[in-house]
Each structure stands twice: as C-alpha cells, then as structure tokens.
Design a protein around this motif. Structure first.
Motif, PDB file in Angstrom:
ATOM      1  N   PHE A  40       1.049  -1.150   0.038  1.00 46.37           N
ATOM      2  CA  PHE A  40      -0.113  -0.171   0.151  1.00 46.37           C
ATOM      3  C   PHE A  40       0.880   1.220  -0.117  1.00 46.37           C
ATOM      4  O   PHE A  40       0.814   2.169   0.859  1.00 46.37           O
ATOM      5  CB  PHE A  40      -1.045   0.036   0.956  1.00 46.37           C
ATOM      6  CG  PHE A  40      -2.081   0.921   1.118  1.00 46.37           C
ATOM      7  CD1 PHE A  40      -3.108   0.694   0.006  1.00 46.37           C
ATOM      8  CD2 PHE A  40      -2.110   1.973   2.035  1.00 46.37           C
ATOM      9  CE1 PHE A  40      -4.186   1.752  -0.049  1.00 46.37           C
ATOM     10  CE2 PHE A  40      -3.296   2.939   1.862  1.00 46.37           C
ATOM     11  CZ  PHE A  40      -4.247   2.469   0.906  1.00 46.37           C
ATOM     12  N   PHE A 277      -6.885  -7.029  -2.585  1.00 48.78           N
ATOM     13  CA  PHE A 277      -5.949  -5.932  -1.820  1.00 48.78           C
ATOM     14  C   PHE A 277      -4.639  -6.180  -2.219  1.00 48.78           C
ATOM     15  O   PHE A 277      -4.207  -7.189  -1.270  1.00 48.78           O
ATOM     16  CB  PHE A 277      -6.178  -5.922  -0.597  1.00 48.78           C
ATOM     17  CG  PHE A 277      -5.753  -4.537   0.101  1.00 48.78           C
ATOM     18  CD1 PHE A 277      -6.371  -3.304   0.088  1.00 48.78           C
ATOM     19  CD2 PHE A 277      -4.465  -4.566   0.713  1.00 48.78           C
ATOM     20  CE1 PHE A 277      -5.897  -2.246   0.693  1.00 48.78           C
ATOM     21  CE2 PHE A 277      -3.930  -3.471   1.308  1.00 48.78           C
ATOM     22  CZ  PHE A 277      -4.767  -2.290   1.314  1.00 48.78           C
ATOM     23  N   ASN A 282      -3.530  -2.044  -5.757  1.00 47.09           N
ATOM     24  CA  ASN A 282      -3.526  -0.415  -4.891  1.00 47.09           C
ATOM     25  C   ASN A 282      -2.911   0.556  -5.881  1.00 47.09           C
ATOM     26  O   ASN A 282      -2.970   1.681  -5.688  1.00 47.09           O
ATOM     27  CB  ASN A 282      -2.802  -1.162  -3.374  1.00 47.09           C
ATOM     28  CG  ASN A 282      -3.630  -1.703  -2.600  1.00 47.09           C
ATOM     29  OD1 ASN A 282      -4.929  -1.838  -2.769  1.00 47.09           O
ATOM     30  ND2 ASN A 282      -3.082  -2.705  -1.799  1.00 47.09           N
ATOM     31  N   ALA A 302      -3.805   7.645  -0.543  1.00 54.90           N
ATOM     32  CA  ALA A 302      -3.904   6.392   0.456  1.00 54.90           C
ATOM     33  C   ALA A 302      -4.506   6.974   1.885  1.00 54.90           C
ATOM     34  O   ALA A 302      -5.252   6.111   2.492  1.00 54.90           O
ATOM     35  CB  ALA A 302      -2.270   6.169   0.822  1.00 54.90           C
ATOM     36  N   ASP A 366     -13.862   0.086  -2.206  1.00 57.84           N
ATOM     37  CA  ASP A 366     -13.134  -0.418  -0.852  1.00 57.84           C
ATOM     38  C   ASP A 366     -14.389  -0.665   0.128  1.00 57.84           C
ATOM     39  O   ASP A 366     -14.167  -1.473   0.933  1.00 57.84           O
ATOM     40  CB  ASP A 366     -12.785   1.037  -0.470  1.00 57.84           C
ATOM     41  CG  ASP A 366     -11.158   0.747  -0.837  1.00 57.84           C
ATOM     42  OD1 ASP A 366     -10.279   0.062  -0.428  1.00 57.84           O
ATOM     43  OD2 ASP A 366     -10.823   1.591  -1.732  1.00 57.84           O
TER      44      ASP A 366
END
Length: 483
Positions: A40, A277, A282, A302, A366
């Motif tokens: 991430f 994920f 990402n 983010a 999400d």
C-alpha cells in the motif's frame, strides 16, 4: 437483539476472552504497518534505504518480510501445541521490538532494513497464527465471528495507516518513513507487552489436551467471569472433552480425513482477499486517485482510501454473525471482482475516464471489499480445522496468502504505472478470478455463524453426527474430570 448492542452486552460478560488476544492483536496492527509499506505504498523506490540500489535488490529486501512471515507461521505452528501462549508471545514481542529498533537506528542502511523486515515478518507470522488459534479456542460462539473479524479490521488499520506515512518521502521532511514506523512501533510494542503479560489467559482446549482439567475449568470460569462452576461452564468443558476425543481418532496429516476440503475453501478465501488488496490493484487505485486530485508534490490518495475504509469498515464487523458469514463473503467477493472487471474494461476502451466516476467507483469498491472478502477468511481459519491439524493447516493457508502477495508484488514491481495502458489488464487479471472464486465459495462454503467451535469444524468436515450430540453433552460426566 443483534448487531452492536448484542456485542456490547456479550463483551461485557466475556471481556477477558478479548483481553487475552489484545497483545497479539497489537502486534498484528504493527505488522500491518510493515505490510502497508509493501503493498500500500507507491513511494517504495524513493525511500532512503533504496537510494542507489538496483530494482532487483530493492524487490528482494521488500519481499523478505513475506519470507519471514512464512517462516514465523510454521515456527508458531510447531510451538503452539508445545508451549503456553504467554510464553510464545514473548518471541513475537521481542522480534517486532528488535525490528523497530533497527529501523530507528539505521533507516537508510539496506542490510539493516532487510534484516529488520525478515525479523518483523517472522514475528508477524507467528503472532497471526497464534491469534487465530487462540481466538478460535477462547471465544464463545456468539463472539467468535465479530471478534475475529475485528482482528482482521485492526490488521487493516495498520496497513492503511502507512498511507499517511509513506508520502513523507515526497516532502522536505528529514526523517525517513521507516524511522517513523520504528519509533511508533517501539512504543506500541511496549504497550503490547504490558497488555499481553497481565491480561492473557491460556486456552482451555490446550489445558485439557495437556491433562490439566482442573486448571482448564478455572480458566473457563475466569474467561466468562463466573464465580462458580456453573452449568454453562460444565457444558463448555464437556464440549471440549467431546471435541478432543473425536479429534484424537484422526491423523495429524493435514490432507487426511477430508481436511483437504476446508484447506481448499480457506485457501480460496485468502486468495480472493489477496486479489482484492494487493500491490498491483493498490498501485492502480493510488496512482489514479492522485491524478484525479492533481497531486504531484504530496500524495493523499492512500489517506483518503484508508480513512474511508477504516470509517465504514467497522460497520461490517457486526453483520458477519447477524446475516451470515457465507453470503457476506461470497457477495463481497463477487461485487468487488465485478467492479474491478468493469473498470478494467473501461480502461481497455479508453484512458480518459470521468474523474468523479473514478473516485466514486474506487470508494464503492473499498466499501464492498471491506464488507467480507478480506474480513471473513480469518474467521473461517479460526474454526475450520480439527484440533489435531489446526495449527499446521492455518500455517499452510497463511503461506498461500503470503506467496500470492509475493507473486503479484514481483510482477507489479517492474511496471510503469504512469502509463494508463497497464490499468485495464491489471484490474481484469484480479477481477475475473475473484468473480469465479465467489461462485465457488457460495456453492461450497458452510455457514458457521453462531456455531460452537466443535460444530464449526464438523460442518467444514461435513460431519453431521456432531450436531446430533452437540446440544446434549453428558453433564454428569463433567464431575469426573481429572485432578
């Protein structure tokens, strides 16, 4: 009564069960920050320790965390049946503490960072397995779903929180992100140690297996805040004895006795979670959202995704038992995969997508993804396997998850995400398997909401006989437990 209110009332009476997991959960949250720094984080190559290094070396250092996690989970699987949880917790507390200190001392030295990452990974892998095993064994059936979902939620809080740290490399701030993680982590691990040392209780299942029956009953009383050996305690003890007796007739080989089926189901659930994920998905989302907001000097994509997912994700903790784990996981997986497929097709057709539409779709994605595809698999891991195979089975599934992340990361690392042509293939490659897995899970997954641990592992094994006897344990036999 259901949802949050029911959880609050049950948690008040059974708070010692959740308290027993807090030290491990705190370690997982910190480990999540390390995971977030890998999958991430679109600023990996800009960090001080990566300066002047080849991309192959940087990639190797990054994936050391996952190698460590695999090693740690298998070490945990070997030790968890031989040592008490409190003693085991000291291993991952010390490991994570050393990793954090190393990052504080030498945040720009690649050898030190690599060593820190493999130690942190080992601590994370061990803590993950032990929390899953311990949680499944100490939590009452009414709390197991929401509490184990909360474990995954807190892990994601750690992952997503790194999104607020990594963009520092784009500013003139002198402190390296890895040093910030190390400082925060060192403080957090001290708190985790204090919690773990004074609030943890051993699993009654472990104690009965070691023929420490009196201690097991006393622990059951403490975990449920009972002052006397009530009928509820006697029933719980009888259920444990029955489950261990049934499992004693099975092999320890993880593919024997039909255990391949729950292994397959839980592995597929974890693979779907990884597909939803991972570094590639990402990277696309973070890069696109930065473009949507015209952010070049400081990336907040983010932070936006993290804040949105953390804020709304907590709602779904209280639905896994109320509406069922199976439909929540299958539907979340299907809809998440469908959205990725749709966006993949759009990006294959055109590179110019309406900015508000992109923002809305990715935020909806999400919201749907945090509802089940990443939330439910850990619940199933805590309850799907017989006690003779549980530890090693969980380690194998966690290995599948880590290997999947490494494969995607190794492929993703070489792509140039400033080129929108890559967005479509990436989203399609992750979305299509998710849709297929969702159909498989919906057809094959059993529903385990509000089932006892004994029932849950039986329904995964398709053993209907347990349900005929589960509600009628021989309470009179409890009085004959060994001293």
């Amino acid at each position: 009564m259901g949802g949050c209110t029911e959880w609050c009332l049950l948690s008040r009476k059974n708070k010692m069960q959740t308290n027993s997991l807090l030290g491990g959960i705190a370690t997982l949250a910190l480990g999540g920050v390390f995971v977030g720094s890998t999958i991430f984080n679109i600023h990996l190559r800009l960090q001080g320790w990566a300066s002047g290094e080849t991309e192959a070396v940087v990639l190797f250092v990054i994936i050391l965390f996952y190698f460590g996690a695999i090693i740690g989970s298998f070490i945990g699987a070997v030790l968890v049946d031989r040592m008490e949880k409190l003693a085991l917790s000291r291993f991952y507390f010390v490991g994570m503490g050393i990793a954090c200190i190393l990052q504080v001392i030498a945040p720009t030295t690649i050898i030190v960072i690599g060593f820190a990452r493999i130690i942190a990974g080992a601590a994370f892998g061990m803590a993950y397995l032990i929390v899953l095993v311990h949680g499944g064994e100490v939590l009452v059936r009414e709390l197991r779903g929401v509490t184990m979902a909360a474990v995954n939620y807190i892990l994601f809080v750690g992952i997503l929180s790194h999104g607020a740290i990594s963009p520092i490399v784009l500013s003139n701030y002198a402190v390296q992100p890895v040093r910030i993680v190390g400082i925060i982590g060192a403080m957090c691990i001290l708190i985790a140690v204090a919690i773990g040392q004074f609030m943890s209780f051993e699993s009654p299942i472990y104690l009965v297996r070691k023929n420490r029956d009196i201690e097991a009953i006393r622990t059951l009383m403490k975990l449920r805040l009972e002052n006397a050996e009530s009928s509820e305690i006697r029933l719980a003890y009888a259920d444990i004895k029955s489950m261990l007796q049934e499992d004693s007739n099975t092999s320890r080989r993880i593919l024997a006795d039909g255990n391949w089926f729950p292994l397959l189901l839980t592995s597929m659930g974890k693979i779907a979670a990884v597909l939803s994920f991972n570094a590639a998905v990402n990277h696309v989302r973070l890069t696109v959202l930065d473009k949507v907001f015209n952010l070049e000097e400081y990336s907040i994509s983010a932070v936006i995704i993290g804040a949105f997912r953390i804020t709304f994700g907590i709602v779904f903790l209280f639905t896994v038992d109320k509406y069922g784990r199976k439909p929540q996981q299958a539907l979340s997986t299907f809809l998440s995969g469908t959205l990725l497929l749709a966006m993949g097709v759009v990006y294959l057709i055109t590179e110019h997508v309406y900015r508000n539409a992109v923002l809305a779709v990715f935020l909806i994605y999400d919201l749907i993804a945090c509802a089940g595809v990443t939330l439910v698999p850990d619940i199933h891991l805590s309850e799907a396997f017989p006690t003779t195979k549980k530890h090693m089975s969980i380690a194998v599934v966690l290995m599948v998850e880590n290997v999947a992340q490494v494969i995607i990361l190794a492929i993703d690392f070489w792509y140039d995400y400033t080129d929108p042509e890559i967005y479509g293939p990436v989203l399609l490659a992750c979305g299509l398997p998710m849709v297929m897995i969702s159909v498989f899970l919906y057809q094959m997954l059993p529903e385990t909401a509000k089932l006892s641990l004994r029932q849950s592992r039986a329904v995964f094994a398709r053993n209907a006989e347990v349900f005929k006897s589960d509600h009628k344990p021989d309470c009179d036999s409890v009085g004959g437990h060994s001293h």
